[in-house]
Design an enzyme around this catalytic site. Sequence first.
Site, PDB file in Angstrom:
ATOM      1  N   CYS A  95      -7.752   1.019   8.577  1.00 12.66           N
ATOM      2  CA  CYS A  95      -9.102   0.499   8.719  1.00 12.66           C
ATOM      3  C   CYS A  95     -10.092   1.404   7.998  1.00 12.66           C
ATOM      4  O   CYS A  95      -9.985   2.629   8.058  1.00 12.66           O
ATOM      5  CB  CYS A  95      -9.568   0.360  10.160  1.00 12.66           C
ATOM      6  N   TRP A 141      -6.771  -2.981   9.170  1.00 11.11           N
ATOM      7  CA  TRP A 141      -5.300  -2.947   9.238  1.00 11.11           C
ATOM      8  C   TRP A 141      -4.994  -3.185  10.701  1.00 11.11           C
ATOM      9  O   TRP A 141      -5.301  -2.341  11.542  1.00 11.11           O
ATOM     10  CB  TRP A 141      -4.806  -1.591   8.759  1.00 11.11           C
ATOM     11  N   GLY A 178      -9.914   3.366  14.624  1.00  9.13           N
ATOM     12  CA  GLY A 178      -9.324   4.218  15.653  1.00  9.13           C
ATOM     13  C   GLY A 178      -8.751   3.349  16.759  1.00  9.13           C
ATOM     14  O   GLY A 178      -8.520   2.153  16.560  1.00  9.13           O
ATOM     15  N   LYS A 203       9.822   5.053  -2.244  1.00  8.85           N
ATOM     16  CA  LYS A 203       8.861   4.442  -3.181  1.00  8.85           C
ATOM     17  C   LYS A 203       9.345   3.070  -3.586  1.00  8.85           C
ATOM     18  O   LYS A 203       8.591   2.109  -3.638  1.00  8.85           O
ATOM     19  CB  LYS A 203       8.751   5.363  -4.404  1.00  8.85           C
ATOM     20  N   GLU A 206       9.045   0.481  -0.697  1.00 11.55           N
ATOM     21  CA  GLU A 206       7.703   0.111  -0.223  1.00 11.55           C
ATOM     22  C   GLU A 206       6.944  -0.756  -1.218  1.00 11.55           C
ATOM     23  O   GLU A 206       6.147  -1.581  -0.814  1.00 11.55           O
ATOM     24  CB  GLU A 206       6.884   1.331   0.211  1.00 11.55           C
ATOM     25  N   HIS A 253      30.970   8.883   3.369  1.00 13.65           N
ATOM     26  CA  HIS A 253      31.113   8.894   4.834  1.00 13.65           C
ATOM     27  C   HIS A 253      30.523   7.637   5.487  1.00 13.65           C
ATOM     28  O   HIS A 253      30.117   7.677   6.639  1.00 13.65           O
ATOM     29  CB  HIS A 253      30.474  10.150   5.419  1.00 13.65           C
TER      30      HIS A 253
HETATM   31  C1  F6R Z   1       4.513   6.467   0.990  1.00 17.21           C
HETATM   32  C2  F6R Z   1       3.347   6.922   1.705  1.00 17.21           C
HETATM   33  C3  F6R Z   1       3.477   7.227   3.156  1.00 17.21           C
HETATM   34  C4  F6R Z   1       2.682   8.506   3.485  1.00 17.21           C
HETATM   35  C5  F6R Z   1       2.689   8.776   4.998  1.00 17.21           C
HETATM   36  C6  F6R Z   1       1.984  10.081   5.331  1.00 17.21           C
HETATM   37  O1  F6R Z   1       4.230   6.265  -0.361  1.00 17.21           O
HETATM   38  O2  F6R Z   1       2.305   7.046   1.131  1.00 17.21           O
HETATM   39  O3  F6R Z   1       4.815   7.359   3.534  1.00 17.21           O
HETATM   40  O4  F6R Z   1       3.262   9.572   2.789  1.00 17.21           O
HETATM   41  O5  F6R Z   1       2.064   7.721   5.655  1.00 17.21           O
HETATM   42  O6  F6R Z   1       0.676  10.077   4.858  1.00 17.21           O
HETATM   43  P1  F6R Z   1      -0.151  11.415   4.729  1.00 17.21           P
HETATM   44  O7  F6R Z   1       0.436  12.217   3.619  1.00 17.21           O
HETATM   45  O8  F6R Z   1      -1.551  10.975   4.418  1.00 17.21           O
HETATM   46  O9  F6R Z   1      -0.028  12.125   6.034  1.00 17.21           O
END
Ligand code: F6R
Length: 605
Positions: free
Chosen positions: A2, A74, A101, A484, A487, A503
């Site tokens: 959000c 979100w 929040g 990557k 996602e 394994h």
């Molecule tokens: C993947 C991605 C997420 C963030 C995760 C942590 O590309 O961006 O997996 O790495 O949500 O986010 P931060 O680094 O902001 O704590």
Amino acid sequence: MCGIIARIGEGGTVEDLVTGLENLEYRGYDSAGVAVQNGDGIAVRKRSGRVDELRRAVRRRRLHGEVGIGHTRWSTHGPPTDENAHPHTDESEAVAVVHNGVIENYDDLRADLRADGVTFSSDTDTEVVPHLIERKLEEGLEPEAAFRAALDALEGNYAIAALVEDDETLYAARDGSPLVLGVAADGYYLASDVPAFVEFTDRVMYLEDGDVVVAQRDELRVTDTAGRPVDRAVETVDWSADEAGRGSYDHFMLKEIHTQPGALANTIEGRIDPERGAVSLEDFPQGAFDDVRRVQLVGCGTSYHAALFGETMLKRAGVRAEAIRANEYGVSAGPADEETLVVAVTQSGETADTLAAVEDAGQRGARTLAVTNVVGSSVTRVADDSLFIRAGPEIGVAATKTYSSQTVTLGLLALRLVDDVPAADPHFDRRELLSALRDLPDQVESVLQTNDAESLARTYSDHDSYFFIGRGQANSVAKEGALKFKEITYEHAEGFAAGELKHGPLALVTPNTPLFAVCSGDEEQDEKTLTNATEAQARGAPVVVVGPDHSDDVADARLPVPDTHPVWATLLANVQLQLVSYHAAVQLDRAIDKPRNLAKSVTVE
Ligand code: F6R
């Protein structure tokens, strides 16, 4: 998760709010809305879907007003419908609120309000706030007092901005969720993050938990919850709107992949002296880590993979280290005490799971250090110290340049720790490692200029599953490569230690499951990885070798990287994998910068 924005100023408020929401869409894109004071009460427009939909709605039925709030969502409480979109209002639309929040006691508050005859029109936790403010107004409180009284009733975490009918004032507060204030020549902005308004002003006040803002066109008051003034400095951000924009690239992700050479140069600037084999980190002079006996690194997603990279490096340097998923810290971390350094790896500095782990570690008596990209973010307030990765703003939801800068920063931290931690016994040559690091930005540039990832992605983007394997540091990169890929392509991908293939995962291998073998240039380790790759190849899987050239003939395809120290070679391999994921997602026509169901910063546990 959000994004909120608010503005009070001369003209153009609605346009600035919608532009701000577009800039914040990386925080959520399920629905969007704005509310403005238009001299005739509060006017609200909100829509499920992307900010584009809202822009069209605002154009169709023109909105005007000079005080306004906006939100991009979100979903947490309730599906992404028009009703659940923010801003939320009370029944008479005398109060409008946007919120980022979670309000934990919303069930109880809802029940009380319902008992008072209030009818709710959404499933959100947020909707209790405008009703609470309105009830206080009805009791005869002035708007500011009513706003403060509503805050008093909330448990949980929030960044909130509110409007009250016939009152040309913006009310806002933060407690546990990010909120920054922009100071412009003609008014003020409030937002979850600086990129929201950086094209309108680069002068920023970083608010702290407990701050309450009352902004009028020509007057700003920042106080604590008890109404006492607090002093917050106005700082100038050192990056421009251009840096936060997409420029001529098709996607933010592609821009961020391509700007890694500059980001990495910033990360190491002034921190390394290869001739002396020395590393200096701003606030951490020699001896700063004398008391540290063990290190725990916590993070989520990509940041966890960076933490794994740091763990391997520290262990190789003889320092006891463990990377732990931040969301598992409370249940699976080993003992932590005043001799433990807990390193919180988080790009945004706002990830709730990581913040919770830092708080937990602090309670156990550990010393905490934030490794983050965002100055003024929550983690910098919660942790004892901060070390910045200096990657510049990252907007694409998939982390790319920040991963590279995180891993390098953790590498530098490892070298600094080695100086101070008594048991450390580094097995690498510091001068060699640092002079290879000095060349890393240019080598990333050369990978970007000469890579074949696009044609490789075309060949392989239509398969059942994708596997990524590697050993040691290459294992953490394999995991990151898989994350990557899944996602942004929405295809199934798994990354694991090369030796694990036989394994269990081998049962899934078919001619339809390409396997990416990440190599580092460490011949002994690579040989084992490539042997594992041939086990998959023998079952028909096409093998793509990613890393420095070897005299192997295993590969069905190669993504080469320049020769360098094995530690950094894996980061070059990761750049190749970022490009493969990007181009595969283009082939599949995915929403690359805003993958479905994901948000850039996840501020709920
Ligand atoms: C993947 C991605 C997420 C963030 C995760 C942590 O590309 O961006 O997996 O790495 O949500 O986010 P931060 O680094 O902001 O704590």
